[in-house]
Scaffold this motif. Structure first.
Motif, PDB file in Angstrom:
ATOM      1  N   UNK A  21      46.117  56.716  23.447  1.00  0.00           N
ATOM      2  CA  UNK A  21      44.989  55.798  23.610  1.00  0.00           C
ATOM      3  C   UNK A  21      43.700  56.564  23.333  1.00  0.00           C
ATOM      4  N   UNK A  22      42.630  55.826  23.030  1.00  0.00           N
ATOM      5  CA  UNK A  22      41.341  56.482  22.754  1.00  0.00           C
ATOM      6  C   UNK A  22      40.224  55.920  23.625  1.00  0.00           C
ATOM      7  N   UNK A  23      39.292  56.798  23.972  1.00  0.00           N
ATOM      8  CA  UNK A  23      38.036  56.376  24.583  1.00  0.00           C
ATOM      9  C   UNK A  23      36.913  56.918  23.711  1.00  0.00           C
ATOM     10  N   UNK A  24      35.975  56.044  23.374  1.00  0.00           N
ATOM     11  CA  UNK A  24      34.849  56.420  22.500  1.00  0.00           C
ATOM     12  C   UNK A  24      33.568  56.325  23.321  1.00  0.00           C
ATOM     13  N   UNK A  25      32.736  57.347  23.240  1.00  0.00           N
ATOM     14  CA  UNK A  25      31.450  57.313  23.960  1.00  0.00           C
ATOM     15  C   UNK A  25      30.308  57.419  22.963  1.00  0.00           C
ATOM     16  N   UNK A  26      29.378  56.474  23.031  1.00  0.00           N
ATOM     17  CA  UNK A  26      28.202  56.488  22.146  1.00  0.00           C
ATOM     18  C   UNK A  26      26.942  56.604  22.995  1.00  0.00           C
ATOM     19  N   UNK A  27      26.070  57.486  22.609  1.00  0.00           N
ATOM     20  CA  UNK A  27      24.807  57.639  23.364  1.00  0.00           C
ATOM     21  C   UNK A  27      23.609  57.698  22.412  1.00  0.00           C
ATOM     22  N   UNK A  28      22.668  56.787  22.631  1.00  0.00           N
ATOM     23  CA  UNK A  28      21.405  56.782  21.886  1.00  0.00           C
ATOM     24  C   UNK A  28      20.288  56.566  22.897  1.00  0.00           C
ATOM     25  N   UNK A  29      19.518  57.603  23.133  1.00  0.00           N
ATOM     26  CA  UNK A  29      18.504  57.523  24.197  1.00  0.00           C
ATOM     27  C   UNK A  29      17.134  57.124  23.656  1.00  0.00           C
ATOM     28  N   UNK A  30      17.135  56.608  22.436  1.00  0.00           N
ATOM     29  CA  UNK A  30      15.877  56.231  21.784  1.00  0.00           C
ATOM     30  C   UNK A  30      15.924  54.770  21.340  1.00  0.00           C
TER      31      UNK A  30
ATOM     32  N   UNK B 175      38.766  53.381  33.678  1.00  0.00           N
ATOM     33  CA  UNK B 175      39.438  52.524  34.676  1.00  0.00           C
ATOM     34  C   UNK B 175      40.169  51.381  33.948  1.00  0.00           C
ATOM     35  N   UNK B 176      39.480  50.750  33.009  1.00  0.00           N
ATOM     36  CA  UNK B 176      40.099  49.653  32.257  1.00  0.00           C
ATOM     37  C   UNK B 176      41.137  50.142  31.259  1.00  0.00           C
ATOM     38  N   UNK B 177      40.953  51.353  30.766  1.00  0.00           N
ATOM     39  CA  UNK B 177      41.880  51.882  29.746  1.00  0.00           C
ATOM     40  C   UNK B 177      43.177  52.380  30.374  1.00  0.00           C
ATOM     41  N   UNK B 178      43.047  53.086  31.509  1.00  0.00           N
ATOM     42  CA  UNK B 178      44.227  53.740  32.105  1.00  0.00           C
ATOM     43  C   UNK B 178      44.633  53.152  33.450  1.00  0.00           C
ATOM     44  N   UNK B 179      43.862  52.191  33.945  1.00  0.00           N
ATOM     45  CA  UNK B 179      44.202  51.570  35.226  1.00  0.00           C
ATOM     46  C   UNK B 179      44.075  52.558  36.372  1.00  0.00           C
ATOM     47  N   UNK B 180      45.013  52.475  37.312  1.00  0.00           N
ATOM     48  CA  UNK B 180      44.893  53.328  38.502  1.00  0.00           C
ATOM     49  C   UNK B 180      45.642  54.651  38.326  1.00  0.00           C
TER      50      UNK B 180
ATOM     51  N   UNK C  38      45.611  47.544  26.177  1.00  0.00           N
ATOM     52  CA  UNK C  38      44.287  48.108  25.847  1.00  0.00           C
ATOM     53  C   UNK C  38      44.510  49.490  25.236  1.00  0.00           C
ATOM     54  N   UNK C  39      44.274  49.608  23.946  1.00  0.00           N
ATOM     55  CA  UNK C  39      44.538  50.894  23.275  1.00  0.00           C
ATOM     56  C   UNK C  39      43.270  51.706  23.079  1.00  0.00           C
ATOM     57  N   UNK C  40      42.130  51.023  23.036  1.00  0.00           N
ATOM     58  CA  UNK C  40      40.858  51.731  22.805  1.00  0.00           C
ATOM     59  C   UNK C  40      39.771  51.117  23.674  1.00  0.00           C
ATOM     60  N   UNK C  41      38.943  51.983  24.225  1.00  0.00           N
ATOM     61  CA  UNK C  41      37.756  51.521  24.949  1.00  0.00           C
ATOM     62  C   UNK C  41      36.534  52.203  24.363  1.00  0.00           C
ATOM     63  N   UNK C  42      35.488  51.405  24.153  1.00  0.00           N
ATOM     64  CA  UNK C  42      34.217  51.994  23.700  1.00  0.00           C
ATOM     65  C   UNK C  42      33.204  51.874  24.839  1.00  0.00           C
ATOM     66  N   UNK C  43      32.535  52.988  25.096  1.00  0.00           N
ATOM     67  CA  UNK C  43      31.525  53.037  26.159  1.00  0.00           C
ATOM     68  C   UNK C  43      30.196  53.337  25.484  1.00  0.00           C
ATOM     69  N   UNK C  44      29.148  52.606  25.834  1.00  0.00           N
ATOM     70  CA  UNK C  44      27.859  52.961  25.238  1.00  0.00           C
ATOM     71  C   UNK C  44      26.770  53.146  26.288  1.00  0.00           C
TER      72      UNK C  44
END
Ligand code: NAD
Length: 439
Positions: free
Chosen positions: A304-313, A258-263, A185-191
């Motif tokens: 590795x990368x983690x991407x966070x996207x936020x749209x509250x509308x 958690x999924x990107x880096x495990x424990x 797992x090299x990248x995780x996207x969180x929205x």
């Protein structure tokens, strides 16, 4: 055995005349036996605090000895709710020091606004209580570190309110990822994609008679009361909350990392972000639109990368989930919505294994009590949580400053950026009794 403060908080902080305070001697630091009961105090039985109260009131092993809220209406409701659940009426307090001074109480739940989490939790841990504190446990990076130190120093169990950590379907999903089900797992996207409300514009006014606003402010710098601050709306202001990244976002960020880096959680070393208020015209300070990119340097040239996207509308969901996580591996990907399911897709998007499930707050409570009995680390231990909460703090700082930041994971400081380093901590009300030592 660590030394435990022997003078009560009210005495030490001068709020009671000498001699009038009860003296606190914490219970021993041993693990509890399987049949032992827990005497609990609930601090901040408001929105989420009421959920805790209802869950705890159902447990035969729990005696709710005290509830504490600075809003007398909410305090009255909390007492009534305990009685309605068939338990004896708890003591009602508006000053949390009286709960911490009660030596019969060995566990506290803290569900106050974020600016109170660490100050209250530090006082509680140092008083020998085991602590369940709502997320984000810290208001800023520095506070998170202090909490870990206090928990370890006093050998107390500190569970954070990221209850997904105790959900069986999510634990199974994370095991799949750790086992290589989608490769590396090299990248995780969180929205965080949902429709929030406009909180409007409010003028300063005297606080309601039922609210002790000075106690509500606590160690935060004093500001005049206005109705767009509370209840619950404080999370949209820098001095009191962590925006929606630290509110709903932190749940999905926590599962994402958690999924990107495990424990083996750690801090990222580069953070880039853009965002702002693109939609709401109201008193909120935090962005309604936010995109943050975190880069982890795992050593040996591995990143590795983690991407966070936020749209509250957004009056619609994304990938079938209002908030969620997508893990991209070298041989497939997984889409996860914490309250519903996860599914794996393989090469050329071939559908693979899936699992459904929901989040169970009771399971997270149970894990906390089990760990007090056994001395084990809980599922959402304060140290695990620190790395997730810091993603929110780092993302918010980068968004606020609008530039790429380089972070030293070991020192927990930004590299060559004084302005960013000022935001590693926060301003406190000078001389207030709850200002943490060492900030
Ligand atoms: N784990 C979850 O799924 C989840 C969900 C919602 C909220 N939360 C968390 O729960 C916490 C509370 O959120 P909320 O929406 O219920 O907020 P809220 O404003 O509705 O409730 C907070 C309560 O704390 C009280 N309070 C404030 N200062 C206090 C003090 N010094 N002593 C005692 N009581 C005090 C307030 O009067 C209020 O009743 C936040 O940290 C939030 O992030 C967690």
């Amino acid at each position: 055995m660590p030394s435990i403060p022997r003078r009560s908080f009210l005495e030490k902080t001068g709020a009671l005349a000498a001699g009038a305070a009860t003296f606190h001697i914490a219970s021993g630091l041993r693990a509890q036996s399987p049949n032992e009961k827990f005497t609990v105090g609930i601090i901040g039985p408001g929105g989420m605090g009421s959920n805790h109260l209802r869950g705890l009131a159902r447990l035969s092993e729990v005696n709710i000895a005290a509830v504490c809220d600075v809003d007398s209406n909410r305090l009255g409701i909390a007492v009534k709710n305990v009685e309605l659940a068939g338990k004896p009426a708890p003591r009602a307090e508006n000053d949390l020091r009286r709960v911490l001074d009660d030596k019969s109480i060995d566990v506290v739940f803290i569900a106050t606004p974020d600016h109170w989490h660490t100050p209250a939790a530090l006082l509680a841990i140092d008083a020998g209580k085991h602590v369940y504190v709502e997320k984000p446990a810290s208001h800023n990076i520095r506070e998170g570190r202090l909490l870990i130190e206090a928990a370890r120093r006093n050998k107390r169990v500190v569970q954070v309110g990221t209850q997904s950590r105790s959900a069986p379907h999510l634990r199974a999903g994370m095991e799949k990822l750790a086992g290589g089900a989608i490769g590396d797992v090299l990248t995780t996207k969180v929205w965080n994609s949902q429709l929030r409300s406009n909180i409007g514009h409010a003028q300063s006014e005297p606080p309601p008679a039922t609210l002790d606003f000075d106690l509500w402010l606590g160690p935060a710098p004093a500001v005049p009361y206005r109705s767009s601050l509370l209840h619950a709306k404080w999370r949209w202001f820098y001095a009191f909350g962590a925006g929606d990244m630290g509110n709903d976002g932190v749940h999905d960020i926590d599962i994402g990392v958690w999924g990107l880096l495990g424990d083996k959680p750690r801090h990222p070393s580069r953070i880039a972000a853009l965002g702002g208020k693109y939609f709401f015209d109201d008193d909120q300070e935090f962005p309604d639109t936010q995109n943050v990119l975190f880069e982890y340097d795992l050593g040996g040239g591995k990143k590795k990368q983690l991407i966070y996207e936020q749209r509250l509308w957004s009056p619609y969901v994304q990938e079938g989930h209002e908030n969620g996580d997508a893990y991209y591996g070298t041989s497939g990907y997984m889409v996860l919505g914490k309250a519903k399911s996860w599914q794996i897709f393989g090469k050329k998007n071939a559908p693979g294994e899936e699992m459904k499930g929901t989040i169970d707050l009771d399971a997270h409570h149970q894990n906390f009590f089990d760990c007090i009995r056994t001395g084990a680390r809980p599922n959402a231990d304060i140290e695990i949580h620190h790395y997730s909460a810091c993603l929110c703090h780092l993302g918010n700082i980068a968004t606020r400053l609008g530039r790429t930041l380089n972070f030293d994971p070991a020192a927990e400081k930004f590299i060559g950026d004084d302005e960013a380093n000022k935001l590693v901590g926060r301003e406190y009300r000078k001389g207030h009794w709850a200002v943490p030592k060492g900030v």
